[in-house]
Design a protein around this motif. Structure first.
Motif, PDB file in Angstrom:
ATOM      1  N   VAL A   1       0.870  -1.240  -0.003  1.00  0.00           N
ATOM      2  CA  VAL A   1       0.134  -0.154   0.040  1.00  0.00           C
ATOM      3  C   VAL A   1       1.006   1.178   0.110  1.00  0.00           C
ATOM      4  CG1 VAL A   1      -1.565   1.431   1.239  1.00  0.00           C
ATOM      5  CG2 VAL A   1      -1.879  -1.035   1.256  1.00  0.00           C
TER       6      VAL A   1
ATOM      7  N   ARG B   1       0.795   5.367  -0.034  1.00  0.00           N
ATOM      8  CA  ARG B   1      -0.033   6.689   0.073  1.00  0.00           C
ATOM      9  C   ARG B   1       0.946   8.036  -0.288  1.00  0.00           C
ATOM     10  NH1 ARG B   1      -2.578   6.950   5.911  1.00  0.00           N
ATOM     11  NH2 ARG B   1      -0.664   6.140   6.397  1.00  0.00           N
TER      12      ARG B   1
ATOM     13  N   GLU C   1      -4.977  12.699  -0.353  1.00  0.00           N
ATOM     14  CA  GLU C   1      -4.208  11.489  -0.043  1.00  0.00           C
ATOM     15  C   GLU C   1      -4.681  10.754  -1.219  1.00  0.00           C
ATOM     16  OE1 GLU C   1      -6.106   9.208   2.544  1.00  0.00           O
ATOM     17  OE2 GLU C   1      -4.411   8.097   3.409  1.00  0.00           O
TER      18      GLU C   1
ATOM     19  N   LEU D   1      -4.089   6.412  -2.440  1.00  0.00           N
ATOM     20  CA  LEU D   1      -4.092   5.254  -2.257  1.00  0.00           C
ATOM     21  C   LEU D   1      -3.690   4.393  -3.376  1.00  0.00           C
ATOM     22  CD1 LEU D   1      -4.491   3.288   0.855  1.00  0.00           C
ATOM     23  CD2 LEU D   1      -5.969   2.427  -1.046  1.00  0.00           C
TER      24      LEU D   1
ATOM     25  N   TYR E   1      -3.045   0.317  -3.784  1.00  0.00           N
ATOM     26  CA  TYR E   1      -2.813  -1.106  -3.382  1.00  0.00           C
ATOM     27  C   TYR E   1      -2.536  -1.631  -4.660  1.00  0.00           C
ATOM     28  CZ  TYR E   1      -4.086  -5.641  -2.030  1.00  0.00           C
ATOM     29  OH  TYR E   1      -4.044  -7.062  -1.689  1.00  0.00           O
TER      30      TYR E   1
ATOM     31  N   ARG F   1      -5.325  -1.193  -7.440  1.00  0.00           N
ATOM     32  CA  ARG F   1      -6.071  -0.520  -6.535  1.00  0.00           C
ATOM     33  C   ARG F   1      -5.815   0.933  -6.774  1.00  0.00           C
ATOM     34  NH1 ARG F   1     -11.064   1.293  -5.385  1.00  0.00           N
ATOM     35  NH2 ARG F   1     -11.450   1.696  -3.014  1.00  0.00           N
TER      36      ARG F   1
ATOM     37  N   ARG G   1      -7.232   4.760  -5.152  1.00  0.00           N
ATOM     38  CA  ARG G   1      -8.275   5.333  -4.551  1.00  0.00           C
ATOM     39  C   ARG G   1      -8.020   6.643  -4.573  1.00  0.00           C
ATOM     40  NH1 ARG G   1      -9.217   7.497   0.472  1.00  0.00           N
ATOM     41  NH2 ARG G   1      -7.296   8.484  -0.115  1.00  0.00           N
TER      42      ARG G   1
ATOM     43  N   LEU H   1       2.869  -6.617   3.582  1.00  0.00           N
ATOM     44  CA  LEU H   1       1.755  -5.439   3.978  1.00  0.00           C
ATOM     45  C   LEU H   1       1.862  -5.243   5.589  1.00  0.00           C
ATOM     46  CD1 LEU H   1      -0.204  -3.695   2.182  1.00  0.00           C
ATOM     47  CD2 LEU H   1      -1.902  -5.401   2.879  1.00  0.00           C
TER      48      LEU H   1
ATOM     49  N   ARG I   1      -9.755   6.987  10.790  1.00  0.00           N
ATOM     50  CA  ARG I   1     -10.216   7.601   9.924  1.00  0.00           C
ATOM     51  C   ARG I   1     -10.191   6.381   8.570  1.00  0.00           C
ATOM     52  NH1 ARG I   1      -8.120  10.122   5.183  1.00  0.00           N
ATOM     53  NH2 ARG I   1      -6.114   9.806   6.157  1.00  0.00           N
TER      54      ARG I   1
ATOM     55  N   ILE J   1      -9.795   5.025   5.247  1.00  0.00           N
ATOM     56  CA  ILE J   1      -9.317   5.423   3.846  1.00  0.00           C
ATOM     57  C   ILE J   1      -9.954   4.767   2.639  1.00  0.00           C
ATOM     58  CG2 ILE J   1      -7.452   5.708   2.265  1.00  0.00           C
ATOM     59  CD1 ILE J   1      -5.561   5.023   5.183  1.00  0.00           C
ATOM     60  N   SER J   2     -10.363   3.421   2.813  1.00  0.00           N
ATOM     61  CA  SER J   2     -10.972   2.785   1.700  1.00  0.00           C
ATOM     62  C   SER J   2     -11.147   1.412   1.860  1.00  0.00           C
ATOM     63  CB  SER J   2      -9.996   2.883   0.319  1.00  0.00           C
ATOM     64  OG  SER J   2     -11.007   2.590  -0.718  1.00  0.00           O
TER      65      SER J   2
ATOM     66  N   THR K   1     -10.462  -2.493  -0.239  1.00  0.00           N
ATOM     67  CA  THR K   1      -9.820  -2.865  -1.413  1.00  0.00           C
ATOM     68  C   THR K   1     -10.525  -4.568  -1.437  1.00  0.00           C
ATOM     69  OG1 THR K   1      -8.077  -1.781  -1.252  1.00  0.00           O
ATOM     70  CG2 THR K   1      -7.988  -3.699  -2.677  1.00  0.00           C
TER      71      THR K   1
ATOM     72  N   HIS L   1      -8.764  -0.318   5.013  1.00  0.00           N
ATOM     73  CA  HIS L   1      -7.771   0.528   5.318  1.00  0.00           C
ATOM     74  C   HIS L   1      -8.092   1.707   6.259  1.00  0.00           C
ATOM     75  CE1 HIS L   1      -5.659  -1.457   1.738  1.00  0.00           C
ATOM     76  NE2 HIS L   1      -6.753  -1.172   1.137  1.00  0.00           N
TER      77      HIS L   1
ATOM     78  N   LEU M   1      -1.048   3.193   9.412  1.00  0.00           N
ATOM     79  CA  LEU M   1      -1.929   2.692   8.625  1.00  0.00           C
ATOM     80  C   LEU M   1      -2.455   1.183   9.380  1.00  0.00           C
ATOM     81  CD1 LEU M   1      -2.924   2.693   5.687  1.00  0.00           C
ATOM     82  CD2 LEU M   1      -1.310   1.293   4.926  1.00  0.00           C
TER      83      LEU M   1
ATOM     84  N   GLU N   1     -18.476   0.565  -5.141  1.00  0.00           N
ATOM     85  CA  GLU N   1     -17.281   0.188  -5.986  1.00  0.00           C
ATOM     86  C   GLU N   1     -17.393  -1.434  -5.850  1.00  0.00           C
ATOM     87  OE1 GLU N   1     -13.755   2.607  -6.847  1.00  0.00           O
ATOM     88  OE2 GLU N   1     -14.183   2.776  -4.666  1.00  0.00           O
TER      89      GLU N   1
END
Lengths: 359, 124, 149, 127
Positions: A293, A295, A302, A304, A306, A319, A321, D2, D26, D28-29, D31, D44, D51, D80
């Motif tokens: 990942v 950023r 931001e 992102l 992936y 991916r 974002r 990761l 927060r 983020i997204s 996946t 995420h 993270l 999505e």
């Protein structure tokens, strides 16, 4: 007696440069609810990347968005370097920083022009774009293209800055600073602009975190978060502080962007002063494997990436974002309760980029 | 109220910033990527450019000795120029002109394929 | 030359439509409208209304949804009209030509008169093509007037 | 590879997310990846540049609960997921019915599923 009315706003609207649709539920002049509609520019990049070779995907990533193309290429290169354990030469890191800041400058100046156009301030729009051409000249002189720069590659950068280019950069930065100073003064002092933006589109600090805002939208609400603090490229070795404003409205987001322009000019000067000697490219062998990942702070916030790779020539999952996708829920929140006439200004205040969003 | 007025007046008296384009052409910067040009005499038909092109716009035919590019799909990234071992593709600074009909550019090489020693350039 | 033909030549109005794609060519089209390149020198005005426009500038790759909007805009423009496809995405789809959501080229949706290659198209090339479009408009206008009378 | 991955199960999801929401993380997204044997989901989260990834696997056609009660903004990535991977999400407050980014005219309906990437992805003529 007027009941609720549903007004379709867009996709073609004079203020939005790109197709963007709002379904506004109105009661007289107030917006009760707003549902965004996108899907006019979808290109299927995420799927295309799984059918392409990973080295070519760099150019695909660059074409996610024309305004911040450099940032996407940078994010892709940084991710693959992490996957393949490549150490980028220090000079390349500094060059990436310089170019990333140039990209931020041109994007912010573009937004400043469009925002002025949305207020109906035509002469300021022209002035901002006139100043922007200094940046475009710098980009073209050093990178070879005005919009698509193709200057980053996996393992470094594809071209070097020679003496002449550095002189050109410094000279143009001075001109840019003088020109931008004038634009900045108009923006911060003009009562008409204040009238359109102060107190419009409030997003409180708690809401901004809860709704996942990023970039200038988040910093305009008093949260000091900037992905550049992660220290990718050469940001770890340069001095800067995130620009934060506390007034939580469209004006705060505007001022954040304006001040970030000065910050970018300063960062480029710092990077030129510290620019180390040496190679700009290391050879990369093998195929990527694993997942990562990344950023990166784009002009809009931001970003992102992936990436999952399985040792074959193409990626397994790519991916993206983009910041605008994250800023949509805060935008919906801001628009509720606003007047119809403020909808374009609030929408622009997050600096929408639909090309990024739909990929 | 009139913050913009100063700037406007200054612009009015400082002469135009507009580049009078068709009348006066500005020389492109030295590093500008404009269009790719083929020097077919140098081509050894190694197919590296075809493999490196992200837009799949180059087609090399070794048997027919032709090299063709669809310029209306070329994204001017310069990868083919970078991988070419014999400098058979060069980058020109001038952009390609607009046209009314789009056709691919096909270059045919006469005679035997030259035996040029590939310079140690690009990827091995 | 009739007054109508003269006004077509001296002041063609532009309609810009971004069909999708990366925006790169679209910002170059805007750059053409702003002080440094300034196509308004040639009497050109950027309009948002297809019924006022003579020249349609298409940037970006056409997908099914925007192709419908594009045809809609094209059919609303008065005769004679010229279409310029700006950038490789509008010409052939460029790097995205293989994607599942795109048609390779704007000419699959509407007839295109002038193609500008490059990614992204340079402002100078856009000015060139717009000037070509003026000549083409004059030519088309003559045959249109002949057909009508 | 990761960093900051926390393996969870589908049943723990809402509980874990509620905890994170209480600690002001927060979102983020989200996946989703088609692994060939199912769909791998990663949520995420971020706090002060740290993270955190919540990860679990589901089968094709399995439904997941929406996390919008804790993070309203999750409706964007969840839509999505519906669009690109065909994952059904329950209790979505803003549901685009598989037409968020994919339009009704797109020929490939669920493009990121592996079987879609093969044969039927090809040239499209507008209408």
């Amino acid at each position: 007696m007027i009941g609720k009315t549903v007004i379709p706003f867009g996709p073609q609207h004079a203020v939005f440069p790109e197709p963007f649709h709002w379904r506004l539920v109105m009661e007289e002049e107030r917006v009760l609810d707003a549902i965004p509609g996108i899907g006019y520019m979808h290109r299927g990049i995420e799927q295309l990347a799984t059918r392409m070779e990973f080295a070519k995907t760099l150019f695909l990533a660059e074409r996610v968005c024309g305004i911040c193309s450099f940032m996407h290429a940078l994010a892709y290169a940084e991710s693959l370097e992490k996957l393949m354990d490549v150490e980028v030469p220090p000079r390349a890191k500094y060059l990436r920083t310089i170019w990333a800041e140039l990209a931020r400058l041109q994007s912010h100046l573009l937004w400043i022009g469009l925002a002025a156009d949305a207020f109906g301030f035509e002469s300021l729009f022209m002035q901002a774009w006139r100043v922007r051409e200094y940046v475009m000249d710098m980009v073209e002189f050093t990178e070879g293209g005005r919009v698509m720069t193709s200057s980053v590659t996996i393992g470094g950068v594809r071209r070097d800055l020679h003496e002449e280019a550095i002189e050109f950069l410094l000279e143009n930065l001075d001109k840019l600073e003088v020109g931008f100073e004038e634009v900045y003064q108009v923006f911060t002092e003009d009562p008409l602009i204040k009238h359109r933006t102060v107190g419009v589109g409030i997003l409180s600090k708690e809401d901004s975190i809860r709704l996942g805002a990023v970039g200038p939208t988040l910093r305009g609400s008093g949260v000091a978060q900037d992905m550049r603090m992660l220290g990718y490229a050469a940001y770890g070795e340069l001095e800067f502080q995130p620009v934060v404003e506390d007034s939580c409205d469209s004006y705060a987001r505007m001022v954040v962007r304006l001040k970030e322009c000065f910050q970018s000019i300063n960062l480029i000067r710092q990077a030129i002063k510290k620019l180390p000697d040496g190679d700009v490219l290391v050879k990369v062998r093998g195929k990527p494997e694993g997942e990562v990942v990344t950023r990166i702070e784009q002009p809009r916030g931001e970003l992102l990436y992936y990436i999952k790779a399985n040792g074959t020539k193409s990626l397994e999952r790519f991916r993206i974002r983009t910041p605008t996708l994250s800023n949509l829920p805060p935008l919906m929140h801001m628009i509720k309760g606003a007047c119809l006439a403020d909808v374009p200004v609030i929408t622009l205040s997050i600096d929408t980029c639909i090309a990024c969003t739909e990929r | 109220m009139f913050e913009m007025l100063n700037t406007i007046l200054k612009n009015l008296f400082s002469g135009p910033v507009t580049r009078p384009y068709p009348a006066q052409r500005r020389e492109p910067f030295a590093s500008t990527r404009g269009q790719i040009k083929s020097v077919i005499e140098n081509c050894i038909f190694c197919m590296r450019c075809q493999a490196a092109c992200p837009a799949n716009c180059i087609v090399v035919d070794r048997k027919e000795q032709t090299w063709s590019v669809d310029p209306y799909r070329c994204i001017v990234c310069g990868m083919c120029v970078e991988v070419c071992p014999t400098e058979a593709i060069i980058m020109n600074r001038h952009y390609r002109d607009p046209v009314k009909h789009r056709e691919p550019i096909v270059k045919h090489q006469e005679g035997p394929i030259p035996k040029i020693n590939p310079k140690a350039k690009g990827i091995n | 030359m009739s007054l109508v033909a003269l006004s077509r030549k001296k002041s063609p109005w532009l309609l810009h439509f971004e069909t999708g794609g990366c925006n790169g060519c679209a910002i170059e089209v805007w750059a053409c409208l702003t002080p440094v390149y300034d196509v308004e020198r040639f009497g050109m005005v950027n309009t948002g209304n297809p019924k006022h426009a003579d020249v349609l500038i298409v940037t970006g790759c056409v997908n099914a949804r925007s192709g419908r909007v594009l045809r809609n805009l094209y059919s609303q423009m008065p005769e004679p009209k010229v279409v310029i496809a700006v950038g490789v995405c509008a010409c052939t789809g460029g790097i995205f030509h293989d994607s599942y959501n795109l048609a390779p080229g704007a000419d699959r949706a509407i007839p295109v008169d002038i193609y500008i290659p490059n990614c992204a198209a340079r402002p100078e090339a856009i000015i060139d093509s717009v000037l070509h479009a003026v000549d083409l408009l004059e030519e088309k206008g003559r045959s249109y007037d002949a057909r009508r009378s | 590879m990761l960093a900051g991955v926390k393996e969870i199960t589908k049943d723990d999801l809402l509980e874990e997310v509620q905890k994170l929401a209480g600690e002001n993380w927060r979102l983020i997204s989200i996946t989703g990846t088609d692994t060939g044997s199912g769909i791998d989901l990663i949520y995420h989260f971020d706090q002060e540049l740290t993270l955190l990834n919540l990860r679990f696997q589901i089968d094709y056609g399995e439904t997941i609960p929406s996390i919008t009660p804790y993070y309203f903004c999750a409706f964007v990535p969840e839509n999505e997921l519906k669009d690109f991977l065909g994952v059904e999400v329950t209790n979505l407050p803003v549901d685009y019915q598989h037409l968020f980014i994919i339009s009704e005219l797109t020929p490939v309906k669920i493009p990121l599923l592996r079987k879609a990437a093969g044969d039927d992805a090809g040239e499209v003529k507008p209408e």
